[in-house]
Design an enzyme around this catalytic site. Structure first.
Site, PDB file in Angstrom:
ATOM      1  N   GLU A  36       0.851  -1.207   0.000  1.00 45.08           N
ATOM      2  CA  GLU A  36       0.000   0.000   0.000  1.00 45.08           C
ATOM      3  C   GLU A  36       0.879   1.246   0.000  1.00 45.08           C
ATOM      4  O   GLU A  36       1.627   1.476   0.950  1.00 45.08           O
ATOM      5  CB  GLU A  36      -0.922   0.001   1.227  1.00 45.08           C
ATOM      6  N   CYS A 160     -20.351   3.266  -4.565  1.00 44.77           N
ATOM      7  CA  CYS A 160     -21.671   3.579  -4.015  1.00 44.77           C
ATOM      8  C   CYS A 160     -22.545   4.319  -5.021  1.00 44.77           C
ATOM      9  O   CYS A 160     -22.519   5.546  -5.101  1.00 44.77           O
ATOM     10  CB  CYS A 160     -21.570   4.390  -2.732  1.00 44.77           C
ATOM     11  N   LYS A 316     -20.522  -1.196  -5.398  1.00 44.58           N
ATOM     12  CA  LYS A 316     -19.179  -1.164  -4.814  1.00 44.58           C
ATOM     13  C   LYS A 316     -19.218  -0.321  -3.532  1.00 44.58           C
ATOM     14  O   LYS A 316     -19.121   0.899  -3.584  1.00 44.58           O
ATOM     15  CB  LYS A 316     -18.190  -0.590  -5.824  1.00 44.58           C
ATOM     16  N   THR A 317     -19.384  -0.992  -2.397  1.00 47.00           N
ATOM     17  CA  THR A 317     -19.510  -0.282  -1.119  1.00 47.00           C
ATOM     18  C   THR A 317     -18.715  -0.984  -0.023  1.00 47.00           C
ATOM     19  O   THR A 317     -18.382  -2.166  -0.138  1.00 47.00           O
ATOM     20  CB  THR A 317     -20.980  -0.228  -0.648  1.00 47.00           C
ATOM     21  N   CYS A 352     -26.565   0.792   0.570  1.00 46.42           N
ATOM     22  CA  CYS A 352     -26.362   2.189   0.223  1.00 46.42           C
ATOM     23  C   CYS A 352     -27.146   3.039   1.217  1.00 46.42           C
ATOM     24  O   CYS A 352     -28.380   3.043   1.176  1.00 46.42           O
ATOM     25  CB  CYS A 352     -26.893   2.417  -1.186  1.00 46.42           C
TER      26      CYS A 352
END
Length: 415
Positions: A36, A160, A316-317, A352
């Site tokens: 990372e 999201c 995508k959350t 969401c």
């Protein structure tokens, strides 16, 4: 000599950190490395609230070194490529790293070339995005004096899917409070054909749209931005339709339709990072090719992928990641111990939190089939129907979820 890890993780975001933390919580001697490059880990779900002036941006950030779980090595570097047949990941400056098992979770990145003009315009003047600079969004809202407030999104998958409309609902509430609502037309232009893909939630949101007097323009594919003239240009899809028409200034250019704006909020066009797209690990659409239920790579049995980079037909959350992580952790542990994966299956769950006003929220929870699947735990909060607006859901979003994120999820505890 290249370094070797039993489990190598790419990405220090929500997915990578949760996988490492849950593996280490098993009190086993796993050798785990996390690649990372970033110094800071952000709790991005709060950026919607930052953009509306009701959350402190600094509170969404923690030093990456504090988030990497004790017991995992932080490889502060960029992953640059893969040789899966050799169990090898290349990095920018740390050389090649080998692994027994690989977890790919670098998130997504933005490709402004997909909407010409947006890259030059974003986070400057009246063009804003909670995805990139929510502090600038708040400045734009405060400086807005009326006209057309255009909220839109690209045709790519985005983090999201509900986020581009949440800020619109909060902006409308703010415009009412600041006295500019009567001089304002709010427009939501989207490629989709419905406000939300989950029926009970869509019904609630259409009531919100009516209450807030918002013009919906469906089937609008964002093609380019002209920042000088303040026009967003769209191609019209087959599902083009309009709801609650507003008489706003529109231009024509060939097949394109241009909507003039006095402020614009959008999500940036989103893609998998280039080193993923250029790898043998992707499907035809250039997202990470994993099994929708086991999260195991479809070609390489010792590679798993999850989070925003994964080619999964769901939103995508962070909530999706919360359900994906235990499947990945279980499968890797069983492969190490018994050379076979387990029976845990991810059902496409995502959620969401749709903020509809300062102090009100709807919680859309759903699976691969877009079934509404509310968490039974909400009953403990005295919320009988989370598809309806509720002040307790706002409390969940603003106070409880950030607390659970930092203190439970990031530490690998069950949530």
């Amino acid at each position: 000599m290249s370094k070797h890890y039993q489990i190598l993780i790419i990405g220090g975001g929500t997915a990578g950190i949760m996988v490492a933390a849950q593996l280490l919580n098993k009190k086993r001697h796993f050798a785990i490395g996390i690649i990372e490059p970033a110094d800071t880990h952000y709790y991005q779900p709060a950026w919607t609230l930052v953009g509306a002036g009701t959350y402190d941006y600094d509170k969404t950030a923690r030093p990456m070194g504090d988030i990497i779980p004790k017991g995992a090595d932080w490889i502060k570097d960029f992953a640059t490529g893969f040789k899966p047949e050799k169990n090898l990941v290349s990095t920018k400056s740390s050389g090649d790293i080998t692994y027994d098992y690989l977890v790919v979770a670098p998130g997504l990145t933005y490709d402004y070339s997909l909407v010409p003009g947006l890259g030059e315009a974003i986070d400057k003047g009246v063009v804003c995005s909670n995805y990139t600079d929510p502090i600038h969004t708040w400045k734009v809202l405060k400086n807005f004096k009326g006209g057309t407030a255009l909220f839109t999104q690209p045709t790519t998958p985005i983090k999201c899917g509900g986020a581009p409309q949440k800020i619109m609902y909060l902006a409308e509430h703010y415009f009412r409070k600041s006295g500019v609502k009567s001089k304002t037309n709010i427009v939501f232009a989207t490629n989709g054909g419905v406000i939300f893909g989950v029926k009970p939630v869509a019904e609630t949101l259409m009531n919100v749209i009516d209450r807030k007097d918002i013009n919906l323009r469906f089937g609008h594919q964002l093609k380019k931005i002209d920042a000088d003239k303040q026009i967003a240009w769209y191609a019209l899809g087959d599902n083009q339709s309009e709801y609650n028409h507003k008489d706003i200034e529109v231009s024509k250019e060939g097949d394109l339709v241009g909507i003039h704006y006095d402020m614009l909020h959008t999500a940036p066009p989103s893609v998998a990072p280039k080193f993923i797209q250029d790898s043998p690990l992707v499907n035809d659409a250039k997202w990470l090719d994993v099994d929708h239920h086991t999260m195991q790579h479809n070609k390489f049995a010792n590679i798993f992928g999850l989070g925003d980079v994964a080619a999964l037909p769901t939103a995508k959350t962070g909530a999706a990641i919360r359900k994906q992580v235990p499947v990945v952790v279980d499968n890797i542990t069983l492969l190490i111990d018994h050379n076979k994966i387990g029976t845990k299956s991810y059902n496409g769950y995502s959620s969401c939190p749709l903020v509809t006003d300062y102090g009100k929220m709807v919680l859309a929870e759903f699976d691969y089939q877009s079934n509404f699947t509310p968490d039974p735990q909400l009953k403990k909060m005295l919320i009988s129907d989370s598809s309806k607006e509720h002040w307790r859901l706002w409390i969940l979003k603003k106070y409880m979820l950030p607390y659970l994120y930092w203190n439970k999820m990031m530490k690998g505890k069950d949530v």
